[in-house]
Design an enzyme around this catalytic site. Structure first.
Site, PDB file in Angstrom:
ATOM      1  N   ASP A 144       0.860  -1.192   0.000  1.00 44.02           N
ATOM      2  CA  ASP A 144       0.000   0.000   0.000  1.00 44.02           C
ATOM      3  C   ASP A 144       0.894   1.239   0.000  1.00 44.02           C
ATOM      4  OD1 ASP A 144      -3.031   0.853   1.757  1.00 44.02           O
ATOM      5  OD2 ASP A 144      -1.587   2.230   0.889  1.00 44.02           O
ATOM      6  N   ASP A 203      -3.818   2.598  -5.108  1.00 45.53           N
ATOM      7  CA  ASP A 203      -2.467   2.594  -4.516  1.00 45.53           C
ATOM      8  C   ASP A 203      -2.148   1.304  -3.771  1.00 45.53           C
ATOM      9  OD1 ASP A 203      -3.855   2.882  -2.096  1.00 45.53           O
ATOM     10  OD2 ASP A 203      -2.295   4.194  -1.275  1.00 45.53           O
ATOM     11  N   GLU A 204      -2.885   0.225  -4.031  1.00 49.09           N
ATOM     12  CA  GLU A 204      -2.556  -1.015  -3.322  1.00 49.09           C
ATOM     13  C   GLU A 204      -2.761  -2.247  -4.187  1.00 49.09           C
ATOM     14  OE1 GLU A 204      -5.392  -2.057  -0.085  1.00 49.09           O
ATOM     15  OE2 GLU A 204      -6.421  -0.226  -0.685  1.00 49.09           O
TER      16      GLU A 204
HETATM   17  P1  TTP Z   1      -5.244   5.069   1.382  1.00 53.43           P
HETATM   18  O1  TTP Z   1      -4.195   4.068   0.992  1.00 53.43           O
HETATM   19  O2  TTP Z   1      -6.322   4.643   2.293  1.00 53.43           O
HETATM   20  O3  TTP Z   1      -4.562   6.332   2.058  1.00 53.43           O
HETATM   21  P2  TTP Z   1      -3.182   7.017   1.760  1.00 53.43           P
HETATM   22  O4  TTP Z   1      -2.409   6.276   0.734  1.00 53.43           O
HETATM   23  O5  TTP Z   1      -3.415   8.455   1.457  1.00 53.43           O
HETATM   24  O6  TTP Z   1      -2.472   6.964   3.161  1.00 53.43           O
HETATM   25  P3  TTP Z   1      -1.797   5.723   3.898  1.00 53.43           P
HETATM   26  O7  TTP Z   1      -0.369   6.134   4.076  1.00 53.43           O
HETATM   27  O8  TTP Z   1      -2.530   5.607   5.169  1.00 53.43           O
HETATM   28  O9  TTP Z   1      -1.946   4.536   2.995  1.00 53.43           O
HETATM   29  O10 TTP Z   1      -5.931   5.651   0.095  1.00 53.43           O
HETATM   30  C1  TTP Z   1      -5.250   5.841  -1.152  1.00 53.43           C
HETATM   31  C2  TTP Z   1      -5.698   7.138  -1.811  1.00 53.43           C
HETATM   32  O11 TTP Z   1      -7.105   7.150  -1.948  1.00 53.43           O
HETATM   33  C3  TTP Z   1      -5.354   8.370  -1.004  1.00 53.43           C
HETATM   34  O12 TTP Z   1      -4.043   8.834  -1.237  1.00 53.43           O
HETATM   35  C4  TTP Z   1      -6.411   9.333  -1.442  1.00 53.43           C
HETATM   36  C5  TTP Z   1      -7.615   8.473  -1.743  1.00 53.43           C
HETATM   37  N1  TTP Z   1      -8.564   8.540  -0.616  1.00 53.43           N
HETATM   38  C6  TTP Z   1      -9.599   9.464  -0.671  1.00 53.43           C
HETATM   39  O13 TTP Z   1      -9.724  10.206  -1.643  1.00 53.43           O
HETATM   40  N2  TTP Z   1     -10.478   9.548   0.393  1.00 53.43           N
HETATM   41  C7  TTP Z   1     -10.362   8.759   1.496  1.00 53.43           C
HETATM   42  O14 TTP Z   1     -11.189   8.867   2.442  1.00 53.43           O
HETATM   43  C8  TTP Z   1      -9.295   7.801   1.550  1.00 53.43           C
HETATM   44  C9  TTP Z   1      -9.128   6.928   2.758  1.00 53.43           C
HETATM   45  C10 TTP Z   1      -8.433   7.733   0.469  1.00 53.43           C
HETATM   46 MG    MG Z   2      -2.118   4.184   0.821  1.00 55.48          MG
END
Ligand code: TTP
Ligand code: MG
Length: 369
Positions: A10, A110-111
């Site tokens: 991720d 992103d995962e």
């Molecule tokens: P995530 O992988 O949940 O969050 P992240 O990558 O920003 O942070 P982390 O380091 O905790 O992994 O989500 C991936 C992308 O999805 C994030 O960059 C932006 C988008 N997203 C939203 O637009 N709204 C949201 O509520 C979430 C959780 C994510």
């Molecule tokens: Mg992420």
């Protein structure tokens, strides 16, 4: 079943990290990526924020004005979401990740899940080394960091990937699952949102271990049979869902011109059934399953209409395809005046491989919807 080795990669604060990448000047500052609703200059919500901004209390989903308030008098950078750019970076990330997996499944922008059982000969130690290589390559090639969880199934890999962030790596071997999950807060489990968590708290369940030991009959009374069974299994760390490659094509469709304009269901179905058979051959060839079926109707006045429905489970059944297509056409001509000139059939929501068992993630999506 033999032990699997599953990885979840991720990307860290993904959208905000992408912004850092193309704006080196903001390095070290709080970065907030926003979905502006357009109603006023700051109405909308935070999409994501980098970890500097998070240290001020900024979170995904928060109103933009709250984020601005938390960062008052701080030199912070705010950006509107640029999905196209993030998708471009995402594609580069996925191309790298794909090369490390026996089976690769992108699970979001992103995962991705990587089944690395064969590559690592089932050894978690080797998987750890592989994960470090992945991190290294993402850093040198793309200048991006990620967090990785490794476990004997998707469920554990996913929970583990959240353990240490950013730039984390958490490995939970097959024998360590109980020990690892037990003390965690139930909110860490997929499918346990804040409302469910509150209900569980009311029952005296705080941790995953407490959930695993909780009387299943009582759990059933509160959450119903399906959900309580699901909760019991995940609390024990049981998850048989395989990592599955998604089909490259997003959909298959065929369209044909009718011998004469018509709104007669039987007449239209003669052509539509042929289209279904053609699509079915493609599906079988591609070893794919579909979950969504749709129809396309171009009327005499050349207006184009589409209708679709999503089935309970992925399938490759020709019979189910024809049945659903027929019902969609029937419904369309009850609701809509006019005669069709051309008709089409489409299947989408594709996945590779046969899957008889209900999928963990699809189950959750349905239950929480
Ligand atoms: P995530 O992988 O949940 O969050 P992240 O990558 O920003 O942070 P982390 O380091 O905790 O992994 O989500 C991936 C992308 O999805 C994030 O960059 C932006 C988008 N997203 C939203 O637009 N709204 C949201 O509520 C979430 C959780 C994510
Ligand atoms: Mg992420």
């Amino acid at each position: 079943m033999r032990t699997r080795v599953v990885m979840l990669v991720d990307m860290d604060y993904f959208f905000a990290q992408c912004e850092e990448l193309r704006n080196p000047a903001i390095s070290g500052k709080p970065v907030v990526v926003c979905v502006f609703s357009g109603r006023s200059e700051i109405s909308g919500a935070v999409s994501t924020a980098n970890y500097v901004a998070r240290s001020y209390g900024v979170k995904s989903g928060m109103p933009i004005y709250s984020a601005k308030r938390k960062l008052e008098n701080v030199d912070a950078a705010f950006f509107p979401v640029d999905e196209k750019y993030y998708e471009d970076i995402s594609a580069r990330v996925m191309n790298i990740l794909r090369t490390y997996a026996d089976i690769f499944e992108q699970a979001g922008i992103d995962e991705a899940f990587l089944d690395v059982t064969q590559k690592t000969r089932g050894q978690f130690q080797e998987a750890t080394e592989l994960a470090n290589k992945i991190k290294e390559e993402l850093k040198t090639q793309l200048k991006l960091t990620c967090s990785i969880g490794i476990g004997p199934n998707k469920l554990v890999a996913k929970v583990a990937s959240d353990e240490r962030k950013p730039d984390g790596l958490t490995v939970v071997g097959a024998e360590q699952v109980q020990e690892y999950l037990s003390p965690l807060n139930v909110g860490r489990l997929l499918g346990v949102g804040s409302k469910t968590q509150e209900k569980m708290l009311g029952l005296g369940i705080n941790t995953v271990g407490e959930l695993a030991r909780y009387d299943t009959q009582k759990l059933k009374e509160v959450f119903g049979k399906a959900m309580s069974m699901y909760f019991h299994r995940v609390a024990l760390g049981i998850d048989d869902e395989s990592v599955e490659e998604k089909s490259e094509a997003e959909s298959f469709s065929r369209i044909a011109t009718l011998k004469q304009d018509s709104s007669d269901l039987n007449f239209i179905m003669e052509t539509a059934e042929r289209l279904c058979s053609e699509i079915h051959s493609t599906i079988v060839n591609e070893k794919a399953n579909f979950k969504t079926v749709g129809i396309i109707i171009i009327l005499k006045d050349l207006s184009t209409h589409t209708r679709s429905r999503t089935l309970e489970n992925p399938t490759n059944s020709l019979e189910l395809l024809k049945k659903n297509i027929k019902e969609l056409f029937e419904k369309f001509f009850v609701e809509t005046e006019g005669e069709a000139r051309r008709v089409g059939v489409r299947v989408s929501n594709l996945s590779k491989e046969q899957k008889s068992q209900k999928q963990l993630t699809s189950f959750i999506q349905k239950s929480s919807g």
